[in-house]
Design a protein around this motif. Structure first.
Motif, PDB file in Angstrom:
ATOM      1  N   GLY A  27      25.762 -34.251  -4.282  1.00  0.00           N
ATOM      2  CA  GLY A  27      24.647 -33.520  -5.274  1.00  0.00           C
ATOM      3  C   GLY A  27      24.723 -33.907  -6.522  1.00  0.00           C
ATOM      4  N   ARG A  28      26.222 -33.625  -6.860  1.00  0.00           N
ATOM      5  CA  ARG A  28      26.458 -33.909  -8.499  1.00  0.00           C
ATOM      6  C   ARG A  28      26.024 -35.382  -8.900  1.00  0.00           C
ATOM      7  N   ARG A  29      26.377 -36.241  -8.103  1.00  0.00           N
ATOM      8  CA  ARG A  29      25.977 -37.543  -8.414  1.00  0.00           C
ATOM      9  C   ARG A  29      24.264 -37.909  -8.543  1.00  0.00           C
ATOM     10  N   LEU A  30      23.887 -37.184  -7.413  1.00  0.00           N
ATOM     11  CA  LEU A  30      22.282 -37.439  -7.385  1.00  0.00           C
ATOM     12  C   LEU A  30      21.672 -36.605  -8.600  1.00  0.00           C
ATOM     13  N   ALA A  31      22.165 -35.311  -8.953  1.00  0.00           N
ATOM     14  CA  ALA A  31      21.719 -34.650 -10.042  1.00  0.00           C
ATOM     15  C   ALA A  31      21.999 -35.288 -11.477  1.00  0.00           C
ATOM     16  N   ASP A  32      22.947 -36.106 -11.504  1.00  0.00           N
ATOM     17  CA  ASP A  32      23.337 -36.894 -12.765  1.00  0.00           C
ATOM     18  C   ASP A  32      22.346 -38.093 -12.757  1.00  0.00           C
ATOM     19  N   ALA A  33      22.034 -38.730 -11.732  1.00  0.00           N
ATOM     20  CA  ALA A  33      20.945 -39.762 -11.783  1.00  0.00           C
ATOM     21  C   ALA A  33      19.729 -39.464 -11.886  1.00  0.00           C
ATOM     22  N   LEU A  34      19.405 -38.126 -11.657  1.00  0.00           N
ATOM     23  CA  LEU A  34      18.044 -37.693 -12.081  1.00  0.00           C
ATOM     24  C   LEU A  34      17.782 -37.032 -13.383  1.00  0.00           C
ATOM     25  N   GLY A  35      19.312 -36.675 -13.960  1.00  0.00           N
ATOM     26  CA  GLY A  35      19.167 -35.806 -15.246  1.00  0.00           C
ATOM     27  C   GLY A  35      18.851 -34.400 -15.018  1.00  0.00           C
ATOM     28  N   GLN A  36      19.168 -33.855 -13.771  1.00  0.00           N
ATOM     29  CA  GLN A  36      18.598 -32.565 -13.500  1.00  0.00           C
ATOM     30  C   GLN A  36      19.862 -31.710 -13.227  1.00  0.00           C
ATOM     31  N   GLU A  37      19.681 -30.393 -13.106  1.00  0.00           N
ATOM     32  CA  GLU A  37      20.773 -29.433 -12.638  1.00  0.00           C
ATOM     33  C   GLU A  37      21.216 -29.405 -11.178  1.00  0.00           C
ATOM     34  N   LEU A  38      22.415 -29.120 -11.046  1.00  0.00           N
ATOM     35  CA  LEU A  38      22.732 -29.008  -9.534  1.00  0.00           C
ATOM     36  C   LEU A  38      23.079 -27.580  -9.295  1.00  0.00           C
ATOM     37  N   VAL A  39      22.442 -27.150  -8.221  1.00  0.00           N
ATOM     38  CA  VAL A  39      22.646 -25.838  -7.966  1.00  0.00           C
ATOM     39  C   VAL A  39      23.277 -25.728  -6.416  1.00  0.00           C
ATOM     40  N   ALA A  40      24.362 -24.657  -6.194  1.00  0.00           N
ATOM     41  CA  ALA A  40      24.770 -24.740  -4.823  1.00  0.00           C
ATOM     42  C   ALA A  40      24.558 -23.018  -4.353  1.00  0.00           C
ATOM     43  N   VAL A  41      24.211 -23.204  -3.111  1.00  0.00           N
ATOM     44  CA  VAL A  41      23.788 -21.837  -2.434  1.00  0.00           C
ATOM     45  C   VAL A  41      24.876 -21.455  -1.470  1.00  0.00           C
ATOM     46  N   VAL A  42      25.160 -20.387  -1.570  1.00  0.00           N
ATOM     47  CA  VAL A  42      26.310 -19.829  -0.627  1.00  0.00           C
ATOM     48  C   VAL A  42      25.898 -18.533  -0.163  1.00  0.00           C
ATOM     49  N   LEU A  43      25.999 -18.620   1.428  1.00  0.00           N
ATOM     50  CA  LEU A  43      25.524 -17.409   2.146  1.00  0.00           C
ATOM     51  C   LEU A  43      26.644 -16.902   2.718  1.00  0.00           C
ATOM     52  N   GLY A  44      26.756 -15.655   2.843  1.00  0.00           N
ATOM     53  CA  GLY A  44      28.026 -14.798   3.385  1.00  0.00           C
ATOM     54  C   GLY A  44      28.197 -13.421   3.006  1.00  0.00           C
ATOM     55  N   SER A  45      29.260 -12.922   3.466  1.00  0.00           N
ATOM     56  CA  SER A  45      29.759 -11.423   2.921  1.00  0.00           C
ATOM     57  C   SER A  45      30.992 -11.719   2.041  1.00  0.00           C
ATOM     58  N   ASN A  46      30.675 -11.009   0.885  1.00  0.00           N
ATOM     59  CA  ASN A  46      31.825 -10.947  -0.343  1.00  0.00           C
ATOM     60  C   ASN A  46      32.235 -12.387  -0.564  1.00  0.00           C
ATOM     61  N   MET A  47      31.161 -13.275  -0.786  1.00  0.00           N
ATOM     62  CA  MET A  47      31.822 -14.624  -1.110  1.00  0.00           C
ATOM     63  C   MET A  47      31.585 -14.852  -2.563  1.00  0.00           C
ATOM     64  N   LYS A  48      31.360 -13.880  -3.437  1.00  0.00           N
ATOM     65  CA  LYS A  48      30.923 -14.190  -4.855  1.00  0.00           C
ATOM     66  C   LYS A  48      32.109 -14.668  -5.654  1.00  0.00           C
ATOM     67  N   ASP A  49      33.204 -14.171  -5.227  1.00  0.00           N
ATOM     68  CA  ASP A  49      34.452 -14.900  -6.060  1.00  0.00           C
ATOM     69  C   ASP A  49      34.746 -16.281  -5.666  1.00  0.00           C
ATOM     70  N   LYS A  50      34.715 -16.427  -4.357  1.00  0.00           N
ATOM     71  CA  LYS A  50      35.103 -17.875  -3.866  1.00  0.00           C
ATOM     72  C   LYS A  50      34.050 -18.663  -4.405  1.00  0.00           C
ATOM     73  N   ALA A  51      32.806 -18.346  -4.214  1.00  0.00           N
ATOM     74  CA  ALA A  51      31.710 -19.172  -4.788  1.00  0.00           C
ATOM     75  C   ALA A  51      31.869 -19.848  -5.835  1.00  0.00           C
ATOM     76  N   GLY A  52      32.494 -19.383  -6.962  1.00  0.00           N
ATOM     77  CA  GLY A  52      32.670 -19.825  -8.066  1.00  0.00           C
ATOM     78  C   GLY A  52      33.460 -21.066  -8.340  1.00  0.00           C
ATOM     79  N   GLU A  53      34.361 -21.420  -7.321  1.00  0.00           N
ATOM     80  CA  GLU A  53      35.057 -22.332  -7.212  1.00  0.00           C
ATOM     81  C   GLU A  53      34.108 -23.740  -6.876  1.00  0.00           C
ATOM     82  N   LEU A  54      32.914 -23.700  -6.648  1.00  0.00           N
ATOM     83  CA  LEU A  54      31.992 -24.929  -6.364  1.00  0.00           C
ATOM     84  C   LEU A  54      31.730 -25.450  -7.913  1.00  0.00           C
ATOM     85  N   ALA A  55      31.694 -24.672  -8.733  1.00  0.00           N
ATOM     86  CA  ALA A  55      31.783 -25.365 -10.128  1.00  0.00           C
ATOM     87  C   ALA A  55      32.536 -26.486 -10.518  1.00  0.00           C
TER      88      ALA A  55
END
Lengths: 329, 264
Positions: A27-55
């Motif tokens: 997704g990062r490579r495609l976002a760079d090719a487009l010059g746009q933002e990359l968003v990751a969507v995480v679904l789960g329970s209490n995943m907020k701390d863990k989710a930051g890792e995707l940055a």
């Protein structure tokens, strides 16, 4: 106007599966090719701390849908939540993994969103600002490049173990935001009763870096022991061809091939496997293939990078000893 | 329990040399032998087994040309009760949405408890048709089903095959849709005699126009996915065969494993 590349993360029991890092990296490579933002969507329970890792893998923004009902994956709940979040965010590209979960979710989500979806792709590119997806068809005997016609977001799934994972950059950070959604219990018709786990600690074939596989040439279930020994020494998962599974020597979940698991490890060692198209369709995207077969005309040698024409019952134990020697040194 | 199974006829490609048509848009089907999609064969078998256990009837549906009648006859010989052929040239070049839209119109009017499809087709492999229909019919569904554990009253429990050797047990209210994985059963053998026996069973024919499907919604024109190009994978040079004594071969192979497999 639709903007940005969105990737859907996949977690099980609070841990991201490998496919998540692959999809975010691509997704990062495609976002760079487009010059746009990359968003990751995480679904789960209490995943907020863990989710930051995707940055660290390239996400600019991380949207977290947090709800106990999203802890085990169910198609009903995930589709309902994602449809709302995606419609609200209006991305240009939506990427998921072609894992068991991703194939299930992507198809239902594409129907809910009413957009086309390219399943199980092995390459992506951006041409004239649009997504071009390459996917194997006819058991990998042909490749189709597809584009989208008035269908946004341009939606696709990536074959596991094919997309390169970015080197994590610990200096990167992303904005983590809560998703706004409504989840009505009445929508949750399907209930996960439980998960039956086979032997704990077994390496997942679709995520495995190395696989040792056996076919009809193994002659019987007891002989897989020699493959397991080699696999243990090199840290590989053990797979099987369809004939070995049909003969009842290995469970269906171990089957590599078009009708089983599609795998793309760094190293695939095929032992006593002739190389029927049905098998090749499931492993030909492996990076290095070593085939051991006593029949020099076996089709597997056409696809393999290295071949050993000899009796596997001589080669495999000797090879295991040889590798052990290296490791001890 | 009444069960509807959607089946597809696909070319047998295992031993075939594929060629791309001159305009580069399609695989040349001229010399290919057609057969039932493998996943669908397991779905038909599962439906018949469920019928044998619980009663009811099995209806098979396909979308295709005249030739597709063969796979319907085959399913009838296995034990299906009714067969429907949706014939229309307009469906050619359909993406998963187009195929599912066509099948949906035929399925909608039927009374069923279970709707089965294979997990995917062996040709285009969209792996979406069953799930699209489930969504439009608002049916609960489970994909990758490797076992039907039980049917009790209006509920069914099935096992889904996940990765990492995990199976998920899911409970669904009926009516429901399932996509069937190979290995769920051992499909029965179909003899020529068996097919002959069912030659007089009438196959119901439906056309898209009769069902009010517009050509704009199906076929290549109705597709939201366009095939930009097709290519055949390169032949490759074949394997480098390791030679020498058994010791030498193993030493070379161990080196490859070490270097290419990253074994320390």
């Amino acid at each position: 106007m639709a903007q940005g590349v969105w990737t859907i993360a996949e977690q099980r029991e609070g841990e991201f599966r490998k496919i998540t890092y692959e999809v975010v990296s691509e997704g990062r490579r495609l976002a760079d090719a487009l010059g746009q933002e990359l968003v990751a969507v995480v679904l789960g329970s209490n995943m907020k701390d863990k989710a930051g890792e995707l940055a660290q893998y390239g996400a600019d923004k991380i949207i977290v849908a947090d709800d106990p009902r999203l802890e085990p994956y169910t198609t009903d709940a995930y589709t309902a939540v994602l449809a709302q979040v995606v419609m609200e965010g209006d991305p240009a590209i939506l990427l998921l993994g072609a894992s068991a979960q991703g194939k299930d979710l992507s198809a239902r989500l594409s129907a809910r969103l009413g957009v086309a979806m390219a399943q199980d792709c092995t390459a992506f590119s951006i041409e004239d600002g649009n997504l071009v997806a390459t996917r194997p068809i006819y058991a990998g005997k042909a490749y189709a490049k597809v584009t989208y016609v008035n269908s946004l977001p341009q939606m696709a799934t990536a074959r596991p173990n094919v997309m390169a994972i970015n080197e994590p950059d610990t200096s990167r950070s992303a904005e983590v935001v809560d998703a706004a959604f409504n989840l009505d219990d009445a929508e949750l018709k399907t209930k996960v009763v439980d998960i039956i786990k086979d032997e704990a600690g077994k390496i997942d074939l679709t995520e495995a870096d190395k696989i040792v596989s056996g076919g009809r040439g193994m002659k019987g279930p007891e002989n897989f022991k020699i493959l397991e020994e080699l696999a243990e020494v090199i840290g590989a998962a053990v797979g099987a061809s369809r004939s070995a599974v049909d003969a009842g020597w290995r469970p269906h979940s171990d089957q590599v091939g078009q009708t089983g698991k599609v795998v793309s490890p760094n190293l695939y060692i095929a032992c006593g496997i002739s190389g029927a198209i049905q098998h090749l369709a499931g492993m030909s995207t492996s990076k290095v293939i070593v085939a051991i077969n006593k029949d020099p005309d076996a089709p597997i040698f056409q696809k393999a990078d290295y071949g050993v024409v000899a009796d596997l019952f001589d080669v495999v134990p000797a090879l295991t000893e040889e590798v052990k020697k290296y490791i001890q040194e | 329990m009444n069960i509807v199974v959607c089946v597809k006829q696909v070319p047998e490609v295992a031993d075939a040399e594929l060629e791309i048509t001159k305009d580069g848009s399609q695989i040349d089907m001229e010399d290919l032998v057609m057969t039932i999609n493998e996943w669908d064969n397991y779905a038909v078998e599962e439906a018949i087994r469920l019928k044998e256990a619980t009663g009811g009837k099995v209806t098979v549906i396909t979308l295709g040309d005249d030739e597709a009648e063969d796979i319907l006859r085959r399913a009838l010989a296995m034990g299906a009760d009714d067969a429907i052929l949706m014939e229309d040239e307009g469906f050619e070049g359909s993406d998963a949405f187009g195929i599912a839209r066509g099948l949906l119109e035929a399925v909608k009017g039927l009374d069923f408890d279970l709707l089965l499809t294979g997990v995917q087709s062996a040709d285009d492999g969209w792996a979406q048709v069953g799930l699209l229909m489930a969504e439009w019919l608002e049916l609960p569904f489970a994909s990758l089903v490797i076992k039907v554990e039980s049917v009790e009253g209006d509920r069914i429990i099935v096992h889904r095959e996940l990765e990492a050797n995990q199976l998920e047990r899911v409970e669904l209210p009926l009516p429901a849709a399932l996509t069937i994985q190979t290995g769920i059963n051992n499909p029965r053998y179909v003899s020529i005699m068996g097919i002959r026996k069912v030659r007089n069973i009438e196959i119901k024919e439906l056309s898209a126009s009769e069902l009010g499907i517009s050509e704009k919604d199906v076929g290549a024109e109705g597709s939201s996915i366009a095939q930009a190009s097709l290519s055949l994978p390169e032949e490759g040079e074949g394997a480098e065969i390791l030679t020498g004594s058994m010791d030498e071969i193993c030493e070379k192979a161990a080196q490859i494993i070490r270097e290419r497999g990253g074994v320390a």
